[in-house]
Design a protein around this motif. Sequence first.
Motif, PDB file in Angstrom:
ATOM      1  N   ARG A 264       0.826  -1.205   0.000  1.00 24.34           N
ATOM      2  CA  ARG A 264       0.000   0.000   0.000  1.00 24.34           C
ATOM      3  C   ARG A 264       0.865   1.261   0.000  1.00 24.34           C
ATOM      4  O   ARG A 264       0.598   2.216  -0.743  1.00 24.34           O
ATOM      5  CB  ARG A 264      -0.934   0.001   1.214  1.00 24.34           C
ATOM      6  CG  ARG A 264      -1.672   1.320   1.407  1.00 24.34           C
ATOM      7  CD  ARG A 264      -2.584   1.290   2.607  1.00 24.34           C
ATOM      8  NE  ARG A 264      -3.836   0.648   2.283  1.00 24.34           N
ATOM      9  CZ  ARG A 264      -4.833   1.235   1.645  1.00 24.34           C
ATOM     10  NH1 ARG A 264      -4.704   2.502   1.251  1.00 24.34           N
ATOM     11  NH2 ARG A 264      -5.943   0.607   1.401  1.00 24.34           N
ATOM     12  N   ASN A 268       0.843   4.204  -2.805  1.00 24.71           N
ATOM     13  CA  ASN A 268       0.557   5.593  -2.440  1.00 24.71           C
ATOM     14  C   ASN A 268       1.692   6.524  -2.851  1.00 24.71           C
ATOM     15  O   ASN A 268       1.455   7.626  -3.376  1.00 24.71           O
ATOM     16  CB  ASN A 268       0.321   5.695  -0.930  1.00 24.71           C
ATOM     17  CG  ASN A 268      -1.011   5.114  -0.504  1.00 24.71           C
ATOM     18  OD1 ASN A 268      -1.936   4.995  -1.315  1.00 24.71           O
ATOM     19  ND2 ASN A 268      -1.131   4.740   0.754  1.00 24.71           N
ATOM     20  N   ASN A 271       1.668   7.458  -6.343  1.00 27.38           N
ATOM     21  CA  ASN A 271       0.448   8.168  -6.726  1.00 27.38           C
ATOM     22  C   ASN A 271      -0.506   7.307  -7.546  1.00 27.38           C
ATOM     23  O   ASN A 271      -1.178   7.792  -8.468  1.00 27.38           O
ATOM     24  CB  ASN A 271       0.785   9.453  -7.498  1.00 27.38           C
ATOM     25  CG  ASN A 271       1.509  10.472  -6.645  1.00 27.38           C
ATOM     26  OD1 ASN A 271       1.113  10.729  -5.508  1.00 27.38           O
ATOM     27  ND2 ASN A 271       2.587  11.025  -7.174  1.00 27.38           N
ATOM     28  N   VAL A 272      -0.566   6.028  -7.197  1.00 31.56           N
ATOM     29  CA  VAL A 272      -1.486   5.112  -7.852  1.00 31.56           C
ATOM     30  C   VAL A 272      -2.818   5.145  -7.100  1.00 31.56           C
ATOM     31  O   VAL A 272      -2.848   5.064  -5.872  1.00 31.56           O
ATOM     32  CB  VAL A 272      -0.925   3.677  -7.871  1.00 31.56           C
ATOM     33  CG1 VAL A 272      -1.948   2.708  -8.448  1.00 31.56           C
ATOM     34  CG2 VAL A 272       0.363   3.643  -8.680  1.00 31.56           C
ATOM     35  N   ARG A 273      -3.900   5.242  -7.832  1.00 30.54           N
ATOM     36  CA  ARG A 273      -5.231   5.313  -7.220  1.00 30.54           C
ATOM     37  C   ARG A 273      -5.739   3.912  -6.908  1.00 30.54           C
ATOM     38  O   ARG A 273      -5.936   3.099  -7.814  1.00 30.54           O
ATOM     39  CB  ARG A 273      -6.210   6.027  -8.156  1.00 30.54           C
ATOM     40  CG  ARG A 273      -7.597   6.190  -7.555  1.00 30.54           C
ATOM     41  CD  ARG A 273      -8.550   6.786  -8.558  1.00 30.54           C
ATOM     42  NE  ARG A 273      -9.909   6.807  -8.035  1.00 30.54           N
ATOM     43  CZ  ARG A 273     -10.988   6.741  -8.786  1.00 30.54           C
ATOM     44  NH1 ARG A 273     -10.887   6.648 -10.105  1.00 30.54           N
ATOM     45  NH2 ARG A 273     -12.180   6.775  -8.237  1.00 30.54           N
ATOM     46  N   LEU A 275      -8.573   1.417  -5.972  1.00 31.27           N
ATOM     47  CA  LEU A 275     -10.030   1.328  -6.066  1.00 31.27           C
ATOM     48  C   LEU A 275     -10.608   0.399  -5.011  1.00 31.27           C
ATOM     49  O   LEU A 275     -11.726   0.607  -4.527  1.00 31.27           O
ATOM     50  CB  LEU A 275     -10.438   0.817  -7.453  1.00 31.27           C
ATOM     51  CG  LEU A 275     -10.096   1.689  -8.646  1.00 31.27           C
ATOM     52  CD1 LEU A 275     -10.456   0.961  -9.932  1.00 31.27           C
ATOM     53  CD2 LEU A 275     -10.828   3.018  -8.562  1.00 31.27           C
ATOM     54  N   CYS A 284      -6.395  -1.268  -8.759  1.00 27.89           N
ATOM     55  CA  CYS A 284      -5.986   0.122  -8.976  1.00 27.89           C
ATOM     56  C   CYS A 284      -6.482   0.653 -10.315  1.00 27.89           C
ATOM     57  O   CYS A 284      -6.558  -0.083 -11.300  1.00 27.89           O
ATOM     58  CB  CYS A 284      -4.455   0.225  -8.949  1.00 27.89           C
ATOM     59  SG  CYS A 284      -3.721  -0.423  -7.430  1.00 27.89           S
ATOM     60  N   ASP A 285      -6.809   1.932 -10.328  1.00 27.74           N
ATOM     61  CA  ASP A 285      -7.186   2.642 -11.551  1.00 27.74           C
ATOM     62  C   ASP A 285      -5.935   3.303 -12.119  1.00 27.74           C
ATOM     63  O   ASP A 285      -5.346   4.189 -11.497  1.00 27.74           O
ATOM     64  CB  ASP A 285      -8.243   3.695 -11.223  1.00 27.74           C
ATOM     65  CG  ASP A 285      -8.656   4.506 -12.445  1.00 27.74           C
ATOM     66  OD1 ASP A 285      -8.169   4.228 -13.553  1.00 27.74           O
ATOM     67  OD2 ASP A 285      -9.478   5.434 -12.272  1.00 27.74           O
ATOM     68  N   ARG A 337      -0.231   6.879 -12.910  1.00 25.90           N
ATOM     69  CA  ARG A 337      -1.373   7.705 -12.512  1.00 25.90           C
ATOM     70  C   ARG A 337      -2.450   7.642 -13.586  1.00 25.90           C
ATOM     71  O   ARG A 337      -2.145   7.661 -14.782  1.00 25.90           O
ATOM     72  CB  ARG A 337      -0.939   9.156 -12.315  1.00 25.90           C
ATOM     73  CG  ARG A 337       0.037   9.367 -11.168  1.00 25.90           C
ATOM     74  CD  ARG A 337       0.604  10.780 -11.196  1.00 25.90           C
ATOM     75  NE  ARG A 337       1.389  10.998 -12.428  1.00 25.90           N
ATOM     76  CZ  ARG A 337       1.943  12.162 -12.734  1.00 25.90           C
ATOM     77  NH1 ARG A 337       1.800  13.201 -11.928  1.00 25.90           N
ATOM     78  NH2 ARG A 337       2.643  12.297 -13.855  1.00 25.90           N
ATOM     79  N   PRO A 338      -3.754   7.570 -13.183  1.00 27.67           N
ATOM     80  CA  PRO A 338      -4.814   7.553 -14.187  1.00 27.67           C
ATOM     81  C   PRO A 338      -4.837   8.844 -14.979  1.00 27.67           C
ATOM     82  O   PRO A 338      -4.695   9.930 -14.422  1.00 27.67           O
ATOM     83  CB  PRO A 338      -6.088   7.371 -13.363  1.00 27.67           C
ATOM     84  CG  PRO A 338      -5.722   7.825 -11.985  1.00 27.67           C
ATOM     85  CD  PRO A 338      -4.274   7.519 -11.812  1.00 27.67           C
TER      86      PRO A 338
END
Length: 339
Positions: A264, A268, A271-273, A275, A284-285, A337-338
């Motif tokens: 995790r 973080n 900067n991975v989102r 979900l 992850c998105d 990053r998305p």
Amino acid sequence: MAEALDPIAHGGALSEAIARHGGEPGEWLDLSTGISPFTLPMPEIPATAWRRLPESAEASRVGDLAMRYYGGSVRPLAVPGTQAVIQLLPLLRPDAERVAIVSPTYGEYEQSFRRAGIQIERVATLDAAAPNRAPIVVLANPNNPDGRETVRDDVFGFIRSHRDRLVIIDEAFADLRQDLSMVGAAGMEPNLVVMRSFGKFFGLAGLRLGFVFAAPAILALLADRLGPWAVSGPALAIADHAFGRKDLVSELRDRIERAHRQTRSALNMANVRILGETPLFFCCDVGNGTKLREELAAHHVLVRSFDHTPEMIRIGLVPDELFAVRLRETLRLADARPK
């Protein structure tokens, strides 16, 4: 004749990734599955377990141990991996023409019912399955691949309000979420089937072992279709060892929880989102899952992408802080990053 369907792509296809991107197996960080990166220490397996067929008393003993370990109210059926049972699910309600599957989820449920000529109805939640009256309902809890959870009271309420419908729950990722588990009700509620995977939590997926909790008539049908000696003697010996060693189980839980925190943190910091998640993976998105999967694979990091949700990837747990740093920096390099 059963319909022939194209096989579903799954995680863990490391040899295919190596064929595309090179490298040796030891150079890769394989995070494409939801299997624990840690393996339970193995017992010394007696030679007789390899030499002779397992006796019914051994399977019964392991079933009793599994009942206590998982918190069941009836002795479960030991099976050669829950995937073997998924192939047989259409037989549990042979007159069914439709099945409601809480989706998106593990693709093999749909594959099995489609092969049997049963119409698939995808629903977003368990409650959404109520109006369509499909006689079979399938729920993965926690769900694979997005980690979605359905609280136990909601599952209980659905089962008791729809006693004419067979509810099948796959709890492959529930070892560290016992608050979600329905194994205690399986066998007491005749319309409930609960599957548990042994290999994911214990890091022994190659062992091919699982357990099914259900009413006696359902277990008898599955046992008959699986045939005698479905589970090997060595697999039973390893399960006997695992269920009897609370100290090793506790240590394994601690290691998984630490790896979860490290993974995790890496996500973080890159900067991975996130979900959704279970104790064994993150969803992850990233905007374009297939593209990022290939970019990571070029750096010998393997993750899982999905056709049904193109923006998503699933990432398993890193085994230690060193690999957490590698994951973080590789994600940064690929810019996960998305968009």
